[in-house]
Scaffold this motif. Structure first.
Motif, short mmCIF file in Angstrom:
data_model
loop_
_atom_site.label_atom_id
_atom_site.label_comp_id
_atom_site.label_asym_id
_atom_site.label_seq_id
_atom_site.Cartn_x
_atom_site.Cartn_y
_atom_site.Cartn_z
N MET A 1 0.77 -1.23 0.21
CA MET A 1 -0.16 -0.26 -0.07
C MET A 1 1.19 1.10 0.05
O MET A 1 0.72 2.40 -0.61
N TYR A 2 1.99 1.14 0.97
CA TYR A 2 2.78 2.37 0.85
C TYR A 2 3.13 3.21 -1.13
O TYR A 2 3.13 4.30 -0.94
N ALA A 3 3.49 1.42 -1.32
CA ALA A 3 3.35 1.94 -3.17
C ALA A 3 3.08 3.04 -3.85
O ALA A 3 3.08 3.31 -4.93
N PHE A 4 1.62 1.95 -3.69
CA PHE A 4 0.85 2.89 -4.48
C PHE A 4 0.23 4.23 -4.05
O PHE A 4 -0.35 4.39 -5.28
N ALA A 5 0.48 4.03 -2.69
CA ALA A 5 -0.20 5.11 -2.11
C ALA A 5 0.64 6.42 -3.02
O ALA A 5 -0.12 7.72 -3.10
N TRP A 6 2.18 6.33 -2.51
CA TRP A 6 3.52 7.00 -3.11
C TRP A 6 3.02 7.27 -4.66
O TRP A 6 3.34 8.42 -5.12
N THR A 9 0.17 9.49 -4.58
CA THR A 9 0.20 11.44 -3.96
C THR A 9 1.37 11.66 -3.29
O THR A 9 1.65 13.07 -3.64
N ARG A 10 2.62 10.91 -3.84
CA ARG A 10 3.86 11.46 -3.38
C ARG A 10 3.92 11.82 -1.89
O ARG A 10 5.20 13.31 -2.25
N SER A 11 3.36 11.81 -0.98
CA SER A 11 3.61 12.88 0.68
C SER A 11 3.56 11.58 1.62
O SER A 11 2.97 10.72 1.35
N ARG A 12 4.84 11.87 2.09
CA ARG A 12 5.41 10.69 2.93
C ARG A 12 4.44 10.41 3.73
O ARG A 12 4.32 9.59 4.50
N LYS A 13 3.76 11.55 4.43
CA LYS A 13 2.95 10.95 5.82
C LYS A 13 1.74 11.04 4.99
O LYS A 13 1.57 10.00 5.79
N GLY A 14 1.35 10.68 4.11
CA GLY A 14 0.38 10.33 3.65
C GLY A 14 0.30 9.04 3.58
O GLY A 14 -0.73 8.47 3.87
N VAL A 15 1.20 8.72 2.59
CA VAL A 15 1.79 6.80 2.56
C VAL A 15 1.73 6.10 3.59
O VAL A 15 1.29 4.47 3.47
N LEU A 17 1.07 7.36 7.10
CA LEU A 17 -0.53 6.49 7.07
C LEU A 17 -1.46 5.86 6.31
O LEU A 17 -2.52 4.72 7.04
N ALA A 18 -1.42 5.45 5.22
CA ALA A 18 -2.09 4.66 4.32
C ALA A 18 -1.75 3.37 5.03
O ALA A 18 -2.40 2.05 5.06
N ALA A 19 -0.49 3.26 4.77
CA ALA A 19 0.53 1.44 4.96
C ALA A 19 0.12 1.46 6.50
O ALA A 19 -0.53 -0.06 6.52
N ILE A 20 -0.46 1.88 7.31
CA ILE A 20 -0.64 1.60 8.86
C ILE A 20 -1.71 1.23 8.50
O ILE A 20 -2.20 0.35 9.29
N ILE A 21 -2.95 2.19 8.38
CA ILE A 21 -4.21 1.75 8.43
C ILE A 21 -4.47 0.08 7.25
O ILE A 21 -5.52 -0.21 8.32
N TYR A 22 -3.83 0.55 6.21
CA TYR A 22 -4.37 -1.05 5.21
C TYR A 22 -3.64 -2.53 6.38
O TYR A 22 -4.18 -3.20 6.12
#
Length: 255
Positions: A1-6, A9-15, A17-22
């Motif tokens: 999920m980190y790679a897909f979200a990155w 979005t290109r947002s370190r904080k966002g990705v 959080l996305a990886a932790i939630i997933y």
């Protein structure tokens, strides 16, 4: 999920959080009875990542990544294969609309379609040897889900607020939110976590407000403001998955 979200979005904080939630959201704790499926979800976002890249860059290496990740996910479980199919359909739909709106070159479109067909044929080839025996055993033993079971195991919208009994932080809600329509208790513990809900709701409100302001400021002859890409992809997946989860018949507030 980190790679897909990155990639979106290109947002370190966002990705992060996305990886932790997933990986660790409370929904997973409510589905411990499906441990075999819980341990193999990692291929879904990677498959969607390679699909998105393939439809944008038309590269064989992305087709290879899609084949490996989608193939491994489908070999892991037919349930997760169905989940992946929903995600693939949503990303494919979004990227196809982008092709049409931006006027993608015929070379990119034709090349991507050829590669997608090749990936589909290869995945079908590796699934066939394990799928045929599965269906033979199922037919011999008369296994399968009835329509009534499908209705009972389908989600009620309020199930997404229902936490499992061992979630000591949120299980106080169970007397009010426990699904009384179905006997399949754990199948209705779908609470994704308060942080996840707050972030999703907050981002949705922010994006919709910005979209509305852009639309109001746009002259009548100009195209209206649109949702940004990262929101559009996840919103399409979320809405589609939510509607499908409600099953063949809608029951609201467990009635």
């Amino acid at each position: 999920m980190y790679a897909f979200a990155w990639d979106l979005t290109r947002s370190r904080k966002g990705v992060f959080l996305a990886a932790i939630i997933y990986g660790f959201c409370p929904w997973r704790l409510g589905q411990m009875g499906h441990m075999a499926q819980l341990l193999t979800y990692q291929w879904i976002p990677l498959a969607l990542l390679f699909l998105r890249r393939l439809m944008r860059e038309n590269r064989w290496r992305d087709a290879g990544g899609l084949f490996v990740c989608a193939g491994l996910q489908m070999l892991s479980s037919f349930y997760t294969a169905a989940f992946l199919a929903v995600g693939i359909a949503c990303v494919f739909f979004y990227e196809t609309v982008r092709w049409l709106r931006q006027g993608a070159s015929n070379r990119v479109v034709a090349g991507a379609i050829v590669k997608l067909l090749a990936v589909g044929l290869l995945i079908g080839a590796i699934l066939l040897p394990v799928t045929l025996p599965y269906y033979e055993v199922r037919n011999e033993l008369g296994l399968g889900r009835s329509l009534q079971e499908a209705i009972e195991t389908s989600a009620d919208p309020f199930d997404y607020l229902s936490a499992p009994v061992w979630n000591h932080l949120y299980n106080w809600t169970r007397p009010y939110l426990q699904n009384r329509f179905s006997k399949w208790g754990a199948e209705h513990w779908l609470f994704p976590g308060l942080v996840c809900l707050i972030l999703a709701l907050g981002e949705s409100v922010r994006i919709m407000r910005r979209w509305w302001k852009t639309r109001r400021k746009s002259p009548p002859t100009a195209p209206a403001g649109s949702l940004n890409e990262r929101t559009a992809v996840f919103l399409i997946i979320a809405v589609t998955a939510f509607v499908i989860s409600l099953g063949p018949r809608l029951h609201l507030w467990w009635e």
